[in-house]
Scaffold this motif. Structure first.
Motif, PDB file in Angstrom:
ATOM      1  N   ALA A  45      47.695  47.619  39.046  1.00 51.88           N
ATOM      2  CA  ALA A  45      47.920  46.230  38.641  1.00 51.88           C
ATOM      3  C   ALA A  45      48.483  45.400  39.792  1.00 51.88           C
ATOM      4  CB  ALA A  45      48.867  46.187  37.444  1.00 51.88           C
ATOM      5  N   TYR A  46      49.465  45.938  40.496  1.00 50.70           N
ATOM      6  CA  TYR A  46      50.069  45.178  41.598  1.00 50.70           C
ATOM      7  C   TYR A  46      49.088  44.967  42.742  1.00 50.70           C
ATOM      8  CZ  TYR A  46      54.552  45.859  39.260  1.00 50.70           C
ATOM      9  OH  TYR A  46      55.578  45.845  38.351  1.00 50.70           O
ATOM     10  N   ALA A  47      48.248  45.981  43.020  1.00 53.13           N
ATOM     11  CA  ALA A  47      47.243  45.820  44.072  1.00 53.13           C
ATOM     12  C   ALA A  47      46.223  44.752  43.672  1.00 53.13           C
ATOM     13  CB  ALA A  47      46.539  47.150  44.327  1.00 53.13           C
ATOM     14  N   ALA A  48      45.829  44.751  42.393  1.00 55.10           N
ATOM     15  CA  ALA A  48      44.890  43.732  41.928  1.00 55.10           C
ATOM     16  C   ALA A  48      45.533  42.350  41.968  1.00 55.10           C
ATOM     17  CB  ALA A  48      44.421  44.064  40.505  1.00 55.10           C
ATOM     18  N   GLY A  49      46.824  42.277  41.635  1.00 54.65           N
ATOM     19  CA  GLY A  49      47.532  40.999  41.659  1.00 54.65           C
ATOM     20  C   GLY A  49      47.633  40.402  43.048  1.00 54.65           C
ATOM     21  N   ALA A  50      47.592  41.248  44.065  1.00 52.17           N
ATOM     22  CA  ALA A  50      47.638  40.750  45.435  1.00 52.17           C
ATOM     23  C   ALA A  50      46.299  40.166  45.875  1.00 52.17           C
ATOM     24  CB  ALA A  50      48.050  41.872  46.380  1.00 52.17           C
ATOM     25  N   LEU A  51      45.246  40.471  45.111  1.00 50.19           N
ATOM     26  CA  LEU A  51      43.905  40.059  45.522  1.00 50.19           C
ATOM     27  C   LEU A  51      43.300  38.969  44.642  1.00 50.19           C
ATOM     28  CD1 LEU A  51      42.427  43.612  46.246  1.00 50.19           C
ATOM     29  CD2 LEU A  51      43.313  41.972  47.913  1.00 50.19           C
ATOM     30  N   VAL A  52      43.616  39.008  43.335  1.00 47.43           N
ATOM     31  CA  VAL A  52      42.987  38.061  42.408  1.00 47.43           C
ATOM     32  C   VAL A  52      44.053  37.409  41.529  1.00 47.43           C
ATOM     33  CG1 VAL A  52      40.781  39.287  42.373  1.00 47.43           C
ATOM     34  CG2 VAL A  52      42.563  39.883  40.721  1.00 47.43           C
ATOM     35  N   ALA A  53      43.659  36.359  40.812  1.00 47.96           N
ATOM     36  CA  ALA A  53      44.576  35.654  39.915  1.00 47.96           C
ATOM     37  C   ALA A  53      44.778  36.452  38.630  1.00 47.96           C
ATOM     38  CB  ALA A  53      44.036  34.260  39.606  1.00 47.96           C
ATOM     39  N   TRP A  54      45.643  35.926  37.744  1.00 46.34           N
ATOM     40  CA  TRP A  54      46.027  36.686  36.554  1.00 46.34           C
ATOM     41  C   TRP A  54      44.867  36.984  35.626  1.00 46.34           C
ATOM     42  CZ3 TRP A  54      45.509  34.367  31.711  1.00 46.34           C
ATOM     43  CH2 TRP A  54      45.391  32.970  31.683  1.00 46.34           C
ATOM     44  N   ARG A  55      43.893  36.107  35.565  1.00 43.88           N
ATOM     45  CA  ARG A  55      42.725  36.399  34.726  1.00 43.88           C
ATOM     46  C   ARG A  55      41.949  37.596  35.270  1.00 43.88           C
ATOM     47  NH1 ARG A  55      41.890  32.205  31.095  1.00 43.88           N
ATOM     48  NH2 ARG A  55      42.857  30.211  31.661  1.00 43.88           N
ATOM     49  N   GLY A  56      41.792  37.639  36.567  1.00 44.33           N
ATOM     50  CA  GLY A  56      41.104  38.769  37.184  1.00 44.33           C
ATOM     51  C   GLY A  56      41.842  40.080  36.972  1.00 44.33           C
ATOM     52  N   VAL A  57      43.173  40.030  37.020  1.00 42.27           N
ATOM     53  CA  VAL A  57      43.964  41.242  36.796  1.00 42.27           C
ATOM     54  C   VAL A  57      43.783  41.741  35.361  1.00 42.27           C
ATOM     55  CG1 VAL A  57      46.279  42.249  36.816  1.00 42.27           C
ATOM     56  CG2 VAL A  57      45.632  40.569  38.554  1.00 42.27           C
ATOM     57  N   SER A  58      43.663  40.823  34.428  1.00 42.60           N
ATOM     58  CA  SER A  58      43.426  41.221  33.049  1.00 42.60           C
ATOM     59  C   SER A  58      42.085  41.948  32.906  1.00 42.60           C
ATOM     60  CB  SER A  58      43.459  39.995  32.132  1.00 42.60           C
ATOM     61  OG  SER A  58      43.426  40.380  30.775  1.00 42.60           O
ATOM     62  N   TRP A  59      41.078  41.476  33.633  1.00 45.40           N
ATOM     63  CA  TRP A  59      39.795  42.187  33.623  1.00 45.40           C
ATOM     64  C   TRP A  59      39.933  43.571  34.251  1.00 45.40           C
ATOM     65  CZ3 TRP A  59      36.313  40.750  30.421  1.00 45.40           C
ATOM     66  CH2 TRP A  59      36.080  39.416  30.133  1.00 45.40           C
ATOM     67  N   VAL A  60      40.746  43.687  35.278  1.00 50.54           N
ATOM     68  CA  VAL A  60      40.985  44.999  35.901  1.00 50.54           C
ATOM     69  C   VAL A  60      41.653  45.945  34.909  1.00 50.54           C
ATOM     70  CG1 VAL A  60      42.300  46.215  37.691  1.00 50.54           C
ATOM     71  CG2 VAL A  60      41.074  44.111  38.257  1.00 50.54           C
ATOM     72  N   CYS A  61      42.627  45.441  34.152  1.00 51.56           N
ATOM     73  CA  CYS A  61      43.287  46.264  33.130  1.00 51.56           C
ATOM     74  C   CYS A  61      42.280  46.734  32.090  1.00 51.56           C
ATOM     75  CB  CYS A  61      44.401  45.469  32.458  1.00 51.56           C
ATOM     76  SG  CYS A  61      45.829  45.120  33.517  1.00 51.56           S
ATOM     77  N   CYS A  62      41.376  45.852  31.700  1.00 50.41           N
ATOM     78  CA  CYS A  62      40.353  46.224  30.734  1.00 50.41           C
ATOM     79  C   CYS A  62      39.444  47.310  31.307  1.00 50.41           C
ATOM     80  CB  CYS A  62      39.539  44.994  30.349  1.00 50.41           C
ATOM     81  SG  CYS A  62      38.306  45.284  29.055  1.00 50.41           S
ATOM     82  N   ALA A  63      39.071  47.160  32.560  1.00 47.35           N
ATOM     83  CA  ALA A  63      38.217  48.168  33.202  1.00 47.35           C
ATOM     84  C   ALA A  63      38.937  49.507  33.329  1.00 47.35           C
ATOM     85  CB  ALA A  63      37.776  47.665  34.578  1.00 47.35           C
ATOM     86  N   ALA A  64      40.260  49.476  33.526  1.00 46.66           N
ATOM     87  CA  ALA A  64      41.025  50.720  33.645  1.00 46.66           C
ATOM     88  C   ALA A  64      40.957  51.553  32.369  1.00 46.66           C
ATOM     89  CB  ALA A  64      42.485  50.411  33.982  1.00 46.66           C
ATOM     90  N   ALA A  65      40.730  50.899  31.240  1.00 45.66           N
ATOM     91  CA  ALA A  65      40.628  51.626  29.965  1.00 45.66           C
ATOM     92  C   ALA A  65      39.382  52.501  29.911  1.00 45.66           C
ATOM     93  CB  ALA A  65      40.632  50.642  28.799  1.00 45.66           C
ATOM     94  N   ALA A  66      38.401  52.220  30.767  1.00 43.40           N
ATOM     95  CA  ALA A  66      37.189  53.043  30.778  1.00 43.40           C
ATOM     96  C   ALA A  66      37.482  54.449  31.286  1.00 43.40           C
ATOM     97  CB  ALA A  66      36.121  52.376  31.652  1.00 43.40           C
ATOM     98  N   VAL A  67      38.514  54.599  32.118  1.00 42.58           N
ATOM     99  CA  VAL A  67      38.841  55.924  32.665  1.00 42.58           C
ATOM    100  C   VAL A  67      39.264  56.890  31.562  1.00 42.58           C
ATOM    101  CG1 VAL A  67      40.354  57.190  34.245  1.00 42.58           C
ATOM    102  CG2 VAL A  67      39.414  54.971  34.928  1.00 42.58           C
ATOM    103  N   PRO A  68      40.285  56.567  30.750  1.00 41.98           N
ATOM    104  CA  PRO A  68      40.627  57.502  29.671  1.00 41.98           C
ATOM    105  C   PRO A  68      39.514  57.657  28.639  1.00 41.98           C
ATOM    106  CG  PRO A  68      41.874  55.457  29.445  1.00 41.98           C
ATOM    107  CD  PRO A  68      41.225  55.430  30.785  1.00 41.98           C
ATOM    108  N   LEU A  69      38.744  56.601  28.388  1.00 40.84           N
ATOM    109  CA  LEU A  69      37.672  56.708  27.403  1.00 40.84           C
ATOM    110  C   LEU A  69      36.648  57.760  27.828  1.00 40.84           C
ATOM    111  CD1 LEU A  69      36.431  55.691  24.784  1.00 40.84           C
ATOM    112  CD2 LEU A  69      35.255  53.925  26.116  1.00 40.84           C
TER     113      LEU A  69
END
Length: 264
Positions: free
Chosen positions: A176-200
């Protein structure tokens, strides 16, 4: 490499041949993979816990498209914790009705939905709705992950595999922090959503259902298959007890399944 397995409490004298045996790392790998896959739920969990530190400062900027007050930012940081009791109650129902693995998979649904709502939000209210959904997801998923690791891991591996969850959560924070350094908060939310694909994905391909839960439900054949996948050289064949008897004495049946094998 081998792992030493000591005698279990109350082991009989005629169990000596099994109690002191060595278990190869290769034999333990299915349990390690299953527990790490279950604990991978902590990856999006950790990512979203670090998300507020990215979201709030950007919402407070003068040019933010959504303006917030100090009171509203307090709600953003605390609302997820307020829904934890609700999520825990839902977790109990899901675990007992559909099993540990399915409970974890279902918990990812509100997580993805909440992350998408936040990413597309055009008002503070929608952000709060997304936070509620994500908070329920986190509360629902953490208990099944820990219980699954407790039920499927051997005693010599159990402690390390249970504590792998917080370590994976810390990795989620870094994401999350690495994504926050690169994109705005909306983009970080998409990254969090994509992270859910790993456990799935990991839960789908690496996690057989807990044999403890399967025996409790009277599904002895499924419990045997799960045990053979988790401990291929240790799992004995399950005697086919009548279904009614399995409901009455599931604990005794489970002990019979694992007799002499030090699995629990």
């Amino acid at each position: 490499m081998t792992l030493s397995v000591g005698p279990s409490p109350g082991a009989r004298k005629d169990d000596g041949d099994d109690c002191g045996k060595k278990v190869s790392l290769r034999t333990a790998l299915p349990q390690i993979a299953a527990c790490v896959a279950a604990n991978s739920f902590y990856l999006p969990d950790g990512a979203v816990l670090g998300y507020s530190a990215i979201l709030i400062p950007q919402l407070e900027l003068p040019d933010s498209d959504i303006t917030v007050t100090r009171l509203q930012t307090a709600w953003l940081t605390s609302l997820m914790m307020l829904v934890v009791p609700v999520g825990e109650a839902v977790a109990v129902v899901l675990m007992e009705r559909w099993g540990r693995v399915h409970a974890l998979q279902l918990s990812l649904v509100p997580f993805c939905a909440g992350s998408i709502v936040i990413a597309l939000a055009d008002s503070f209210t929608l952000i709060l709705v997304g936070k509620v959904l994500v908070g329920i997801s986190l509360a629902v998923g953490t208990s099944p992950a820990s219980i699954y690791a407790t039920e499927v891991a051997r005693p010599d591996l159990r402690g390390a595999l249970i504590t792998a969850g917080p370590l994976i959560g810390a990795a989620g924070l870094l994401v999350a922090y690495a994504a926050g350094a690169l994109v705005a908060w909306r983009g970080v939310s998409w990254v969090c959503c994509a992270a859910a694909a790993v456990p799935l994905l990991l839960l789908t391909f690496c996690c057989p259902e807990s044999p403890v839960w399967l025996v409790q439900r009277g599904r002895l054949a499924d419990a045997e298959r799960s045990l053979r996948r988790l401990a291929p050289t240790d799992a004995p064949k399950v005697s086919r007890a009548p279904r009614a008897a399995a409901r009455v004495s599931s604990h005794q049946v489970f002990e019979k399944i694992l007799e002499k094998k030090n699995y629990i």
